[in-house]
Structure formats: structure tokens, C-alpha cells
Design a protein around this motif. Structure first.
Motif, PDB file in Angstrom:
ATOM      1  N   GLY A   1       0.813  -1.207   0.000  1.00 12.09           N
ATOM      2  CA  GLY A   1       0.000   0.000   0.000  1.00 12.09           C
ATOM      3  C   GLY A   1       0.845   1.254   0.000  1.00 12.09           C
TER       4      GLY A   1
ATOM      5  N   THR B   1      -5.874  -0.806   5.931  1.00 10.90           N
ATOM      6  CA  THR B   1      -5.662   0.486   5.286  1.00 10.90           C
ATOM      7  C   THR B   1      -4.295   1.030   5.694  1.00 10.90           C
ATOM      8  OG1 THR B   1      -6.823   1.520   7.125  1.00 10.90           O
ATOM      9  CG2 THR B   1      -8.100   1.088   5.131  1.00 10.90           C
ATOM     10  N   ARG B   2      -3.828   2.031   4.957  1.00  6.00           N
ATOM     11  CA  ARG B   2      -2.564   2.685   5.285  1.00  6.00           C
ATOM     12  C   ARG B   2      -2.805   4.155   5.602  1.00  6.00           C
ATOM     13  NH1 ARG B   2       2.019  -0.269   4.373  1.00  6.00           N
ATOM     14  NH2 ARG B   2       2.609   1.032   6.154  1.00  6.00           N
TER      15      ARG B   2
ATOM     16  N   THR C   1      -5.108   3.992   0.543  1.00  8.01           N
ATOM     17  CA  THR C   1      -4.579   2.757  -0.029  1.00  8.01           C
ATOM     18  C   THR C   1      -4.603   1.627   0.998  1.00  8.01           C
ATOM     19  OG1 THR C   1      -2.310   3.379   0.532  1.00  8.01           O
ATOM     20  CG2 THR C   1      -3.123   3.995  -1.662  1.00  8.01           C
ATOM     21  N   VAL C   2      -4.442   0.401   0.486  1.00 12.21           N
ATOM     22  CA  VAL C   2      -4.606  -0.804   1.301  1.00 12.21           C
ATOM     23  C   VAL C   2      -3.441  -1.753   1.057  1.00 12.21           C
ATOM     24  CG1 VAL C   2      -6.055  -2.857   1.619  1.00 12.21           C
ATOM     25  CG2 VAL C   2      -7.119  -0.614   1.342  1.00 12.21           C
ATOM     26  N   ALA C   3      -2.996  -2.438   2.116  1.00  4.11           N
ATOM     27  CA  ALA C   3      -2.009  -3.516   1.983  1.00  4.11           C
ATOM     28  C   ALA C   3      -2.740  -4.747   1.456  1.00  4.11           C
ATOM     29  CB  ALA C   3      -1.357  -3.813   3.330  1.00  4.11           C
TER      30      ALA C   3
ATOM     31  N   ASN D   1       0.980   0.574  -4.339  1.00  2.91           N
ATOM     32  CA  ASN D   1      -0.206   1.252  -3.805  1.00  2.91           C
ATOM     33  C   ASN D   1      -1.339   1.238  -4.828  1.00  2.91           C
ATOM     34  OD1 ASN D   1       0.900   3.003  -5.647  1.00  2.91           O
ATOM     35  ND2 ASN D   1       0.867   4.799  -4.321  1.00  2.91           N
TER      36      ASN D   1
ATOM     37  N   ASP E   1      -7.140   0.778  -3.472  1.00  2.00           N
ATOM     38  CA  ASP E   1      -7.729   1.621  -2.437  1.00  2.00           C
ATOM     39  C   ASP E   1      -8.837   0.834  -1.745  1.00  2.00           C
ATOM     40  OD1 ASP E   1      -9.892   1.612  -4.179  1.00  2.00           O
ATOM     41  OD2 ASP E   1      -9.732   3.725  -4.720  1.00  2.00           O
TER      42      ASP E   1
END
Length: 644
Positions: free
Chosen positions: A513, A583-584, A590-592, A607, A610
Motif C-alpha cells: 500500500g 488500510t494505510r 490505499t490498502v495492503a 499502492n 484503495d
């Protein structure tokens, strides 16, 4: 069509290889690469644009004078498409596996799906437009760039008269907007955009995109309504699958000829059901409905999907036999889930149902977006089943942002006043003998409790709190120098995967992310933290010794210039790494994201996902298939290899 014709290369005569070419086995069917629907036309010369055909996707396997034609499901339809065989059987004395589409052309020069259905039965002329070459003379070409595969395919097919049933699907490079305009003005389906440098992947990817002139897709037929006279069929009742349930999408009553109505009604009557196959249907629709087993698939054109998920101005185009009903889902533009799935009202309702008071629910938490606290609650509800597998009962580090501007985030590992009870707190004894205060969650209520406390990141131990001394995973965090591109990070991940694989350890990739990639190795909880950390350190130092120009095992940023730090420090007791699906605390929400190794080869950045695209992926199959079933241990022989 003129734009595509202008792209045709130097004309070559149709060719056949030398009769001395050895006979090769008929290539086996492979899963198709599928397109992702999008509304925006990608730009740049690294994209190829082809006409979107209105037909049956097909794969043709050829060897010498033999040819087999397979549908999208791998069914052999050679007999049904026998009119194509003369051109296919004479193409090569070697072997080939070709991807393309079978179409019928109407009087206006357009591909016509209804005519194709008639043509299959009546034997009228059909055409096979070939657009990819997966195998040639026993060589797998899937890993070659698309532009090279198409060049080989064009050479193989050569120039052909327009009346020939075998044709090469030409393309233009760049300027997709102009081609889309031409296609739409000519009454065609749209265009397909493909990355010129991409390999062939047997799955739905974002390196192949479809941009439609009109909205059109498949729907499952779950019932029908009779005409007002009581004779015949007035309309079909349609649905798509969502989370294993058939969801009502409206009715279609136009686009049929009388003969089509009679033929479809005969098929419906053999599939009668006493009760509705839908999860729910409006009462006025159900009152007059005749229910059927949801087996038939209808292709329908429509103007839009209404806010309640129903079709507006639908028109029937034909029944499809090349796609199983169970695979029919509602297509949406782009890789993102419809924002309705992350409706902030739903987020508020979930919090209330779980007993969490969500204050300031409409507060925007990612500057420059419309993502609110309520959106985040809805997101975690959508992904909780996937995420909690990696999160529940593991000690946590939280990243919080109380100012809602990403400028002053902070880590938290211990309980603070005012935290919801769903965020559990306790103590455990570490290997050092010291007591350590910890936080953990057990369920969705814990995640929503974190949202209330403005948690933007969830970092987890590699062990559960019940077995705190025995890690269940190793994480190789690929941390690049800021001047390196994502391609360098991606290649490092593949190299780490291959080395681990040679040691007998399977691994799974996680895009962070942010900028990096985590290569994750599940373990049977057997070795303790000291053994696991030592193995990871030895592994990192081994890479740094063998390729010092690429890798470094020292976290010093001053020494990292132009190189990648393989962060083994994530693997000590008390150390944490970002949880999959978290989430980051970064711009854009954005998301891992867990991905497959094939997908990783297609991604342009770490990244790429989302909260909307991540929520959509959570509704599909688990891309880390086999992760939790892996029975892997750090054996002494494996540890000895990296010690050397």
C-alpha cells in the motif's frame, strides 16, 4: 474499421510450414485471460487497442492438419464451428494455440451476436478473429510481451482475403480515444486495450481492459412473466450473483422476435421451480412470476444501473451458452467496487448494531478524497472475513491519526483511556521473561472500535497471543532506496520467492500500500522467535553477499543508495508488520493487499489498491489460496543452507 485497417502491417501471403515439420502434440486448453471493465481509455504507446467483438471467445488448438475449437469453459465445440475448420487445418504443419473470437458479420459490417447464434445452427459463414498466440511448435509463448506474440501470430496467419474465415485481429498503438470514437460511431461494441509489454495470464487482469460504447453484459434468468393474454412470455426476470446469492436486477421484455420468445419459453418450461431462486424480489414482480432453475444466461443491453441495482431500458440480445450462470456477476467500470457497497450509512448502521458509538462519522479522514470515518467502517465490514484470518488474537501495533490530515500519526501498542471494550487489552510474558502489555481484536467489533479510535493501520505479530513464543509466519519486507522503481522491488520479490522455493518454502506476496512488497512465508508454529529471526537475518545477509550491488542487510539509509534493504527485523518477538487488508495512513486510502504472483507481475505500483477496489476483491475467491493450509517448518538442513 478503417482505423483498424490502416494499422495492418505489410501484407504477406497465407503460409504453411514445410511438410518436413515434425508432427507435434495438439496443444492443451488453457484458462483465458479476461478483461476488466473500465470507463477511461488508457493513454500512451505502451497500450495496444483492438476492436471489441460481439461473439464467442474461443481457443483454437492446431497440430498439422488437425484443429480443435474450445469455448471459454474448455468445452470442445469443434463440431459446432466446423465451418471454420478448412482455414484452421491448413494454417501450419507445426502446432499452435491461438486465442480469439468467433463472430458473424451483418450487412452493415458489424459483428452480430444474434446472427452468430443462428449461424451456429444453420451453418452460415462465420469468422475467427485471432488476437493472441499462446503456444507455437511446442514452445510456450505466454511469458513473451504481447507485442511480440502478436507479431508472431501475424506472421503465422499472413495476409488473407476478407472472405477467409480466419483473420488476424489488427490493432493500433496509442490513440485509443480516436479508435473508440470510430467504433462507437460505427455502431460497434467498443475497444479492448492491452498492455503491449504484458505476459499472458489465465485470469481477469488490469493489463487487458474493455471500454464499451454501450452498457451490456450477461444476466442469469431466474424466472419469467406471462403476457397479458396468458399465452407466451412477456419478459424474463434477471439477476446476478453476489456473495453466493442471486440478486434481482430487473426484467427484460424487448429485443425478442416471436420465434425467439417461443424457443426461450420452451427452454424455461423444462426448468420450472416452485419457489423463487432469488434472495429477494419486489412483491409486485413475484406475484405474477413463474420461477425457473437459474441455468440460462441472457445477454442484455441497457442504459444504466439504477441506484437500487436494477436495469434501466434493457433490451435482450441473445442467450449465451459459453458462460456458466454461476460466474455471472454485475460488472462495474474499473477495478473498484461500486461505492454503494461502502455506503457510509451502512458503516454507521454496522457500528450501531455492534454497540460502537461512531462519533464524527462524516469526518473526511483522507485529505483530497471523500472517504469518511463511516466509509472506513463499511470497508472493514466488507473485508472482515478475509482480514480477521490474519488479525484475530494476534498482538497489535496501531497507527492512529487524531488530526485527520495524515501529518501527525503515531504508533500505539498499549491500552489508553476511552478505548472501546472490543479492542482487547492484556499482558503476556515474552521470551526475555519480561511482561508485555498487548492489544488484540477478536472480531469485526474490534475493527470498528479501531475506526472509532481513528486507527488507520493494523500491524500484527507473527504469532498468536495464546502461543506468543512460536511464530506462524516469516515476513521479508523489501524496502527500496527511494530512487529505485517498482520494477526493481518486484524483481527482488520474485528472486526471494525462487530462493525460498528452492529451500522448499512456499511464499505469498503482499503489496504494502506504500512502496514496498512483503514476501510472506507461513509456518507451523514450531521454531521459536530466535530461530526464525536468525534464519531471516542469514537469508538477508546471503543475498547481500551474493548481489551486493542490489541488496543490503544493513538498515542504514546512507548505505542503501541504489539498493534494497531486506528487512529481517520484522521477525523478532514484539516486532510487527502490516496486516493484509489493512488500510494505510497514506494519501488516497490505499490498502495492503494480498496478490498472486501472476498479479504481481502485472502491477505498476505497491499502492495500486484503495478501499473500494479492495472491498471488491474481498467478495471474490481468496487470492492466497493454500496459505493457511501450508505445513512448513524451518528444518535444520534448511537453516544450515543459509548459514553458509
Amino acid at each position: 474499421m478503417a482505423a483498424l485497417a490502416a494499422a495492418t502491417r505489410t501484407k504477406r501471403q497465407a503460409r504453411r510450414d514445410s511438410d518436413s515439420t515434425p508432427t507435434l502434440p495438439l496443444p492443451a486448453f488453457r484458462p483465458f485471460q479476461l478483461c476488466t471493465l473500465t470507463e477511461a481509455v488508457p493513454s500512451g504507446d505502451d497500450w495496444l487497442f483492438e476492436m471489441k467483438f460481439d461473439g464467442y471467445r474461443a481457443q483454437v488448438a492446431i497440430s498439422g492438419g488437425k484443429a480443435r475449437i474450445f469455448t471459454r469453459n474448455g468445452h470442445d465445440w469443434t463440431e459446432q464451428f466446423s465451418v471454420l475448420l478448412p482455414s484452421l487445418q491448413s494454417l501450419t504443419a507445426g502446432s499452435a494455440l491461438i486465442d480469439g473470437e468467433i463472430v458473424a458479420i451483418d450487412a452493415h459490417g458489424r459483428t452480430n451476436f444474434s446472427m452468430l447464434k443462428t449461424g451456429i445452427r444453420a451453418g452460415i459463414p462465420l469468422k475467427f478473429y485471432a488476437f493472441d498466440l499462446l503456444d507455437q511448435d511446442g514452445r510456450n509463448l505466454s511469458d513473451l510481451p504481447l507485442i511480440e506474440r502478436k507479431a508472431r501470430l501475424e506472421k503465422l496467419i499472413g495476409f488473407r482475403d476478407p472472405s477467409d474465415s480466419l483473420q488476424f485481429s489488427t490493432h493500433v498503438q496509442g490513440d485509443g480515444d480516436a479508435l473508440l470514437k470510430t467504433m462507437c460511431e460505427g455502431g460497434h461494441e467498443g475497444v479492448i486495450a492491452k498492455r503491449a509489454d504484458a505476459r499472458y495470464v489465465g485470469d481477469r487482469t488490469t493489463s487487458w481492459l474493455k471500454i464499451k460504447c454501450t452498457k451490456r453484459q450477461e444476466f442469469v434468468v431466474g424466472g419469467w412473466r406471462p403476457s397479458d393474454t396468458g399465452k407466451g412470455m412477456a419478459s424474463l426476470i434477471l439477476g446476478t450473483y453476489e456473495n453466493g446469492q442471486l440478486v434481482y436486477r430487473g426484467r427484460v421484455g424487448t429485443g425478442f422476435t416471436e420465434r425467439m420468445r417461443d424457443s426461450i419459453l420452451a427452454q424455461l418450461k423444462t426448468r420450472s421451480l416452485k419457489s423463487s431462486p432469488f434472495a429477494a424480489v419486489p412483491r409486485d414482480i413475484a406475484r405474477l412470476a413463474n420461477w425457473v432453475r437459474p441455468e440460462l444466461v441472457a445477454e442484455v443491453a441497457f442504459s444504466e444501473i439504477t441506484p437500487d441495482g436494477s436495469l434501466r431500458h434493457p433490451s435482450f440480445k441473445g442467450l449465451r451458452e459459453d458462460k456458466p450462470a454461476a460466474e455471472v456477476v454485475l460488472e462495474q467500470a474499473g477495478v473498484s467496487v461500486p461505492r454503494a457497497m461502502l455506503d457510509p450509512k451502512f458503516g454507521k448502521d454496522i457500528a450501531q448494531a455492534l454497540g460502537i458509538k461512531l462519533t464524527n462519522a462524516d469526518q473526511v479522514i483522507y485529505p483530497g478524497t471523500d472517504i469518511t470515518k463511516a466509509h472506513l467502517a463499511a470497508y472493514y465490514a466488507a473485508v472482515s472475513e478475509r482480514m480477521l484470518q490474519h488479525l484475530s488474537d494476534r498482538p497489535l501495533s496501531l497507527v492512529r491519526d487524531t488530526r485527520h490530515d495524515l501529518t501527525d500519526t503515531f504508533f500505539q501498542k498499549h491500552q489508553l483511556p476511552g478505548m472501546p471494550a472490543a479492542l482487547r487489552a492484556g499482558e503476556l510474558k515474552k521470551l526475555s521473561g519480561k511482561d508485555s502489555r498487548i492489544l488484540w481484536v477478536e472480531d469485526l467489533a474490534g475493527l470498528i472500535g479501531g475506526v472509532q479510535m481513528n486507527v488507520l493501520e493494523w500491524h500484527v505479530w507473527g504469532a498468536r497471543r495464546q502461543q506468543p513464543h512460536l511464530p506462524e509466519r516469516m515476513v521479508f519486507d523489501i524496502d527500496p532506496d527511494e530512487d529505485l522503481g517498482f520494477a526493481d522491488v518486484r524483481q527482488a520479490a520474485f528472486d526471494i520467492r525462487d530462493i525460498l522455493g528452492a529451500l522448499g518454502l512456499a511464499s505469498w506476496p503482499l503489496v504494502s500500500g506504500g512502496k514496498g512488497i512483503h514476501v510472506v512465508v507461513p509456518l507451523v508454529p514450531q521454531a521459536d522467535w530466535s530461530e526464525v529471526k536468525q534464519f531471516c537475518q542469514n537469508f538477508a545477509e546471503l543475498l547481500a553477499r551474493n548481489e551486493p550491488h542490489r541488496f543490503i542487510a544493513n538498515m542504514s539509509k546512507a548505505q542503501r543508495k541504489g539498493r534494497i534493504f531486506l528487512d529481517y527485523l520484522r521477525n523478532g518477538q514484539g516486532a510487527t508488520a502490516i496486516c493484509p487488508w489493512s488500510t494505510r495512513a497514506r494519501a488516497g486510502g490505499t490498502v495492503a493487499m494480498p496478490v498472486t504472483w501472476d498479479e504481481l507481475g502485472e502491477l505498476a505500483a505497491a499502492n495500486s489498491f484503495d478501499i473500494f477496489s479492495a472491498a471488491a476483491r474481498a467478495q471474490g475467491p481468496d487470492v492466497w489460496e493454500g496459505y493457511f493450509e501450508a505445513q512448513q517448518v524451518l528444518s535444520e538442513p534448511v537453516q544450515q543452507v543459509v548459514r553458509r
